[in-house]
Design a protein around this motif. Sequence first.
Motif, PDB file in Angstrom:
ATOM      1  N   TYR B 144       0.690  -1.373   0.049  1.00  0.00           N
ATOM      2  CA  TYR B 144      -0.109   0.137   0.013  1.00  0.00           C
ATOM      3  C   TYR B 144       0.797   1.262  -0.035  1.00  0.00           C
ATOM      4  CZ  TYR B 144      -3.362  -3.731   1.428  1.00  0.00           C
ATOM      5  OH  TYR B 144      -3.819  -4.817   1.368  1.00  0.00           O
ATOM      6  N   VAL B 145       1.950   1.014  -0.659  1.00  0.00           N
ATOM      7  CA  VAL B 145       2.911   2.430  -0.691  1.00  0.00           C
ATOM      8  C   VAL B 145       2.525   3.310  -1.642  1.00  0.00           C
ATOM      9  CG1 VAL B 145       5.210   3.355  -1.263  1.00  0.00           C
ATOM     10  CG2 VAL B 145       4.910   1.064  -0.087  1.00  0.00           C
ATOM     11  N   THR B 146       2.013   4.585  -1.258  1.00  0.00           N
ATOM     12  CA  THR B 146       1.574   5.729  -2.053  1.00  0.00           C
ATOM     13  C   THR B 146       2.837   6.603  -2.693  1.00  0.00           C
ATOM     14  OG1 THR B 146       1.314   7.004  -0.170  1.00  0.00           O
ATOM     15  CG2 THR B 146      -0.649   5.710  -1.104  1.00  0.00           C
ATOM     16  N   ARG B 162       2.794   5.362   3.010  1.00  0.00           N
ATOM     17  CA  ARG B 162       1.857   4.462   2.608  1.00  0.00           C
ATOM     18  C   ARG B 162       0.327   4.642   3.455  1.00  0.00           C
ATOM     19  NH1 ARG B 162       1.594  -1.460   4.975  1.00  0.00           N
ATOM     20  NH2 ARG B 162       2.167  -1.177   7.139  1.00  0.00           N
ATOM     21  N   VAL B 181       2.294  -1.313  -5.019  1.00  0.00           N
ATOM     22  CA  VAL B 181       1.693  -0.020  -5.062  1.00  0.00           C
ATOM     23  C   VAL B 181       0.362  -0.231  -5.519  1.00  0.00           C
ATOM     24  CG1 VAL B 181       4.054   1.068  -5.135  1.00  0.00           C
ATOM     25  CG2 VAL B 181       2.902   0.518  -7.386  1.00  0.00           C
TER      26      VAL B 181
END
Lengths: 333, 267
Positions: B144-146, B162, B181
């Motif tokens: 869930y890295v943004t 994240r 991602v």
Amino acid sequence: MSKEKFEGVYVYIEQRKGVIQEASLQLLGEARKLAEKLKTEVSAFLIGYQLKKLVKEPIYYGADKVIYVDNKECANYNPEIYKTVLVQLVMKYKPEIFLIAGTKYGRELAPSIAADLETGITADCTAFDIDEKGNLLQIRPPFGGRVHAYIITPEKRPQMATARPNVFPLPERNVSRKGEIIKEETEVSKPSMALIKFEKGSEAEIPIEKAEVLISFGRGFNLEDAHLLEELCDFFLKSSISCSRPIVDAGLMPRSRQVGQTGKTVRPKLYLAIGISGAIQHLAGMKDSKFIAAINKDPNAEIFKFCDFGIIGDYKEVIPLLIEELKKKQAPS
Amino acid sequence: MLKIIVGIKWVPDTADVKFDPVKGTIIREGVESIINPPDLNAIELALALKEKYGGEVYVISMSPPSAIKGLKMAVAMGVDKAFLVSDRKFAAADTLATSYTLSCAIKKIGSYDLVIFGEETIDSATGHIGPEVGEMLGIPHLSYVTEVQEVDLQQRTIKMVREVEDGVEFFQANLPVVISVGVGINTPRYPIPLRRLLTELETNKYIETWALNDIGADPEKVGFKGSPTRVVKVIAAPMPARRLEIREASGETVKLFIKRLKEAEII
Ligand SMILES: Cc1cc2nc3c(=O)[nH]c(=O)nc-3n(C[C@H](O)[C@H](O)[C@H](O)COP(=O)(O)OP(=O)(O)OC[C@H]3O[C@@H](n4cnc5c(N)ncnc54)[C@H](O)[C@@H]3O)c2cc1C
Ligand SMILES: Nc1ncnc2c1ncn2[C@@H]1O[C@H](COP(=O)(O)O)[C@@H](O)[C@H]1O
């Protein structure tokens, strides 16, 4: 290790900042049913720091046993540390079935544990059962929820799965239930990855998965008319506003408000879709709502095939009419 | 210099996939395939980091040869080299066997600083591959890295952001690391026509194909044999039956709607 040595249904109970996540308590209810079919016990793994107040909670929700690790290093969730701790617990207790709620932490943690143990894992299950051979049947909806796949892990143990939050009902909390509580010490090595900061999201409203009424809008809705949504919301208790994915992708709403395959699964009493076409990926997240209503100006919109009540028309006309009628109902006559 | 490996999957566009309820199978024939949407975001992130810090971007995909189309597209976007990990023995792999195969291929590539995956695929949608590969490579993984805020090439550290349910987390990790991602973290660039042409003319220069032996994988751990899970059956998902009361907008319709809400004890 022979399969026979593995016994019991285990649930990882996720706590964040001292609050047990409802999704893992929901799983305890499901674990109880499986344990009854297998004539075995339900146990809970709980990890964190200063857990005294929490350790009995899993018992109240249906566990027979709670195994917990209380360690300063576990104060905040860190995927590396939590994985190491859980792997040690699994090696010691040898669960036949090990279930983890499919929250973001859970969906990250579970496969890394499975890989370490070289066992199978099934993601985002929406139903479980036991087959005639005593295997865990793991039922999940791939392809955007178009199909249900039945999956088993016939040889390897534990049989691992994550489960979609808010699919299983929350068992009743019964404080008279008794159970065993075991404190475990595990090794916690220095991680190569560290949490350096946390910024709490601004969640003034009710989270969408907890709302009983969801007013949901999509690309067909212009946010200049946001006041219409809020006014509508005010007529219902426990209501909240959600949206489809393009709204989130455009940065107009936080991801926590997105319904669908890549968003949240919701099942409110009323789901009112405004300017949402009803793409399969959106339906995947709301198709189990009790009552689905839709406002859409396109009579051929897919959503009209999956709703209880559909209004064909421009929301700019429909919502004010609706508000007017609701006001009449409220006014003492 | 950053060496980045991106894992991509060539998937049938789920919006077009049909289901045969009689045979209980997914009909893939005639269905267009695409690069799994978040994997495009993974490629974009890799290319953006390369532009900022210098280095190389490699793409890998475990797939039948048909995925070559997707790999060519990745190269045309600006990726330096693509590896098709393909062997009949890899067929019918579950996520554990897929992750094992990919981790063998990554080890064969050798040195790397960052491995990027999409959050999940549109067909199997498990999100398993990132965490599993991280585990098998013995390095940390973050889903869930943004955003990648900063890479420090001297200290060999990376700062990442994240999103989780209740807020935003900031992590720092030592390189190498695996991240996943999602769609929407950036806007993937389009393939460059000139590179597309080059890829067609000199496919062998840009795309390498590796079989089981090339990556030194244990045949017991790949494909169907190496998969601990078994799909017993697949059935069409029942859509809950609905009333389907559809009306043109009018004062009467709105009144009827409110009546229905009352009957359903919603108001
Ligand atoms: C891998 C993947 C995952 C996805 N995950 C999700 C997900 O989790 N959630 C999700 O929602 N989508 C998801 N999608 C996207 C999905 O396929 C659709 O693109 C999306 O749901 C469409 O959103 P929408 O209905 O708001 O927009 P549109 O499809 O553009 O529909 C807008 C609707 O508004 C109506 N309309 C326009 N003006 C008015 C008006 N004035 N009054 C009334 N009606 C009006 C139109 O008739 C139309 O039906 C995903 C896609 C992929 C590929
Ligand atoms: N066969 C594959 N080859 C390369 N990468 C893959 C493959 N399958 C999945 N991935 C990667 O892993 C991510 C998560 O996939 P999944 O776990 O299947 O949901 C995808 O977005 C891809 O980046």
